[in-house]
Every structure is written in structure tokens, then in C-alpha cells.
Design a protein around this motif. Sequence first.
Motif, PDB file in Angstrom:
ATOM      1  N   SER A  94       6.866   3.242   0.870  1.00 24.01           N
ATOM      2  CA  SER A  94       7.955   3.415   1.825  1.00 24.01           C
ATOM      3  C   SER A  94       8.189   2.138   2.617  1.00 24.01           C
ATOM      4  N   ARG A  98       0.822  -1.220   0.000  1.00 22.51           N
ATOM      5  CA  ARG A  98       0.000   0.000   0.000  1.00 22.51           C
ATOM      6  C   ARG A  98       0.849   1.260   0.000  1.00 22.51           C
ATOM      7  N   SER A  99       1.849   1.288   0.847  1.00 18.34           N
ATOM      8  CA  SER A  99       2.695   2.485   0.875  1.00 18.34           C
ATOM      9  C   SER A  99       4.102   2.064   0.487  1.00 18.34           C
TER      10      SER A  99
END
Lengths: 240, 324
Positions: A59, A56-57
Motif C-alpha cells: 500500500s 514491505r507493504s
Amino acid sequence: MEVISPEGLRQDGRTALCLRDISCRLGLYERPNGSAYIEMGNTKVLAAVYGPREVRSLSKQNLDECVIQCEMSRIAACQGERVRRPRDQRTRALSLQIAGVFHAAIRKTKYPGSQIDIYVQVLQADGGVTSACINASTLALVHAGVELVDYVVSCTASINKSMPLLDVTQQESASGCEVTVSILPNKGSVVSLDCAHTLHLDHLDEVVDLAMKGCQQVYKAMSQEVETYLQDKHAIMSHR
Amino acid sequence: MADISLSEAEKRYIVDGVKLGIRVDGRERLDYRQLEIETGLVSTANGSARVRLGCTDVLITVKMEMEPPPPQQPNDGQIHFFVNCSANAAPEFEGRGGEDLATSLSAMLDRLYSSPLSLDTSRLCVVPGKHVKVLYVDVEILECGGNLFDTVSLGVKAALWATRMPRIYITGEDGGELEFMVSDNPQEVDRVDVSNAPILITHLRITENLTVIDPTPEEECCGPVQVVVGVTPKGLITTTQQLGAGTFAPQTLSASLKMEVCGKEGREVMLMCYGEKAEKRRNKVLSFMDRKRKKWCLCTGVRIGREFDCFLSVLRTKWVTSLC
């Protein structure tokens, strides 16, 4: 009220070394990749697994192995007192613990750059909540087809007046301690050990041993259910 | 709910199908999906119900507490709704993602039960001005498969019907404070009268002048706007709300409102008659352990699929004649 009566029976009629009734079920819902439901006595937990899927992210993405996230929540009526917030600090801590347990069990290198989400819902809590969550998550991961090193099986044990008890309810653990042990049953290795309240060091060994024996019994029940599920789906030949 | 992405071709397919009177799963425009209702699952709550409508699964629990009433309404009990969209239902509900949906659902339920005709809250009063019973209704969305409003309202009605509150006796007075005794007898329970409790019906406008009932998530992607109406068994409308970025032509809107009043009856009759049967025969609660997933309703073990279609088909012919 006494935890163990003079005849050696507990409040719910079990003996000291008896496990509660376990019933479990795989594959309740179609939308998540894997779903499971487990009842250990009066503790009822629902688990859903989404994944492996895109992170999802970005990072958090790890290109060598997959990211494992867990979120646990409780419904308002899970205990006698109404729980006002489904997710609070305590459930967040338990979610991190559950995610940590599965870091050891999931073959993360098989899913690089992806994410596996485990969502656990506690419908009724009566002692052994963390164990039930871990067991339900294992079943949901098995249903989702995620590669596991081994099942992760969890059980609780306690000690009351030098008498070790297996699979304690909330009432029994309130007056003593609650030790939760998670193991990989085929290897026999311990994945996590967690103790609530106080436990004397002298009793630690016997309580942990008892919990590990209880885990093996839970494993038997869970693998039985997985086999039944697979037979129902005609995935493996039935020898009956 | 917004996790589904459809191509233009798929949307055309759905819309053209509705124009011809057939939906993707074979239903007609005004048909409901398979409905299963079970009560009495959670023993720690005063009342609980689980409703499964197609792929949508919700669990409702009701807990009763005694509290002092607010000064504006000293003689009425209260009912509070809390909705929790758990991440099980859809991954985008993780963390605080489901809060918007949860807020709109609980606001809708508040408005639905705001009328004194739907639920008589004066019966929840214990000592006027000092102690009233407050019902906390907690809704848990377990799986999100389209048409949440209808499912949740059906579940709330079923859970309220199944609520058993132990009878409270006032034993005496002790220095100005009243003393209460809560009855231990499981037979001495107070029930909530839900004979007039409303339920919500959702109409989704797919294309010009055509609406569908009980939309699936794919249909919700195609339709620009939906209207949700709360209707009581007597045909009174307690609340309406339009959701989505679209418009309704006035004729379409009034036609769908009329249909909702009729469609309501079918379901109400079913709920009431199965409710009576459930009282007489206490069957084993199947809940999550049901392997075969047959169509059980209110723990009676009766196949409801055919009966339900019968009800709706009878009413549908009435609609056609009344609208012509």
C-alpha cells in the motif's frame, strides 16, 4: 551555574563559538547495507540503513520514486534518568523529521518502487541529538551507496544573554533555546530548521548563521572520515 | 533472525559438514566464534558492557536505583532485565516486531538470575524493609548474527562486573524518614559480586545425535531444535530451556548438558583472569571507534583468539575421555 564564565569559557572549557569534538566511523556492521557511528562530544549515535529494497507493504509503494522510512530509538541509559520506553511519541516525531530531511537529499527517482529504511539508535544524549542522528544517517547512507544530492549536515546553536553559542549541550540548552539547522553544505541551502524553547526574533538571524557555519565545520570532519574510509578500502588513490 | 532463507542444497551442505566434523566457517562442532568484550562504554550508566561474538553485537547497561522493596522480600535487592531488539539488528524488528524475541530473552535472564546462589541480592539491601537497591539491566541488541542467548548472558555478566555503585551512607533520621548521603568520591564504590554468576550456553541439534555450539543464523535455519542451559562456574545448572519445533533424544540431551558444564569452565577462567588484568591496566576504551578490529578483550589489548582456542582444546580432550 553560569553558562559562560566571565573569562568566556563554557562548562566544558570551550569558547562560545567552538564546536565539540567529532569522531565518526563508517561500516561497523555487515548485515545492514550501510552503518555509521558518530560522537559529537558526549552525544553518541549509531545509524543503520537497509535498502534500497523491496517495499514491505504494497500500500505504501510508490512506482515513481522510493519510499523513505526512519525509526529512531534510545537506549535506557542514554540520559541521567533511566528511559523506560525506547520508542515513544517523541522519538516517533523525531523519526518523521529525519525521514523528511532525507526526502530532499536522496535521489528518489533513481529507486522507483523500492524502500530505504534508516534506523537510528541513540546511545548517549547530551544535546544536539537530532543533529547527531541526521549526521549519522548521512554517513550510513554514504556507506550504503545510496545516491545523494549532497551530504546533509546538521548542527545546533543557541543564544545566552545576547551571546551566541555553537553546539550546545543539554545543560546549556535547558536554560536557553536550541536551534537545529540542517543544510546541504555544497549548495548552502537549508533543509530543516527546528527550534526548541523560546528564541527572540531579533536573534534568529545570527543564531541561524552561526549554526550554518558550524554545519560547514561538521561537514569538513565528516567528509574527512569518508575519505579515510575509502582510502582504507583502496577505493581512491592516495596522493600521500 | 528469520530473514535468512536457505535452499535445500545449502541445508544439506551444512548438515553433511557437521556430520564430518567441520562447519561452514571452518570451526569444529564445539568451537566458539571470535569473542570481544568491552566494558565502561556508556558513562551515564553505572555499568556497561559490549559483547561481540562473531556477527552478534549486544550492548548492556546497568543502572541502579533505590526503591522500597516488595513485601514478600523485604531484605533483598532486586534485579530487573529489559531487552530491546532494535531495528538496527534486523529489519523485521521494526516497530513491535522484536517484542517476542525480547520477551523470551528477558524471561530467560530472569530465570537465570533467579537463584540466590548466582547473585547475592541481600548485599543490595540498604535499609531492610524500607530501601533496597534495584539494578535495572537493559539489553540492547545491535546486530543479530545468531546465538543471542550466549552473547546476552556474557554481556550481562560483564556489565554487572563493571557496575560501580556509589556508596550510600545513612546520615540521620528526620521525622521517621532516614536521610541518605551518596558519596561523591569516585573511589568509594560498591561492586557486584559476579563470581558465581551463570552464563547461557546454546546447543543446536543439527542432525541425529550431533549438536553444535554457537550456531550462526544459517545453522539455526537448519537445526530443528536447540537447548539453552544456564551454568554457573561451579558447575550448577540454574536454568534450561528447549526452543524450536523439534525433539531431542535423551542421550543427546544428557551428553550436551555434560559438555556444557565443561565448556563453561574455559570461558569463566578467561573472564576472570582478564578481569584481573583489566583492573591493573586501565586501557583506553576502543568501543565503536576501533578501526583495525583486532581481538581485544576487556580493554586489556591482549589477542584472545589463540588463548581461547587453547582453553577449549584442552577441555575438549577431557570431554572425549569422559564420554567414552
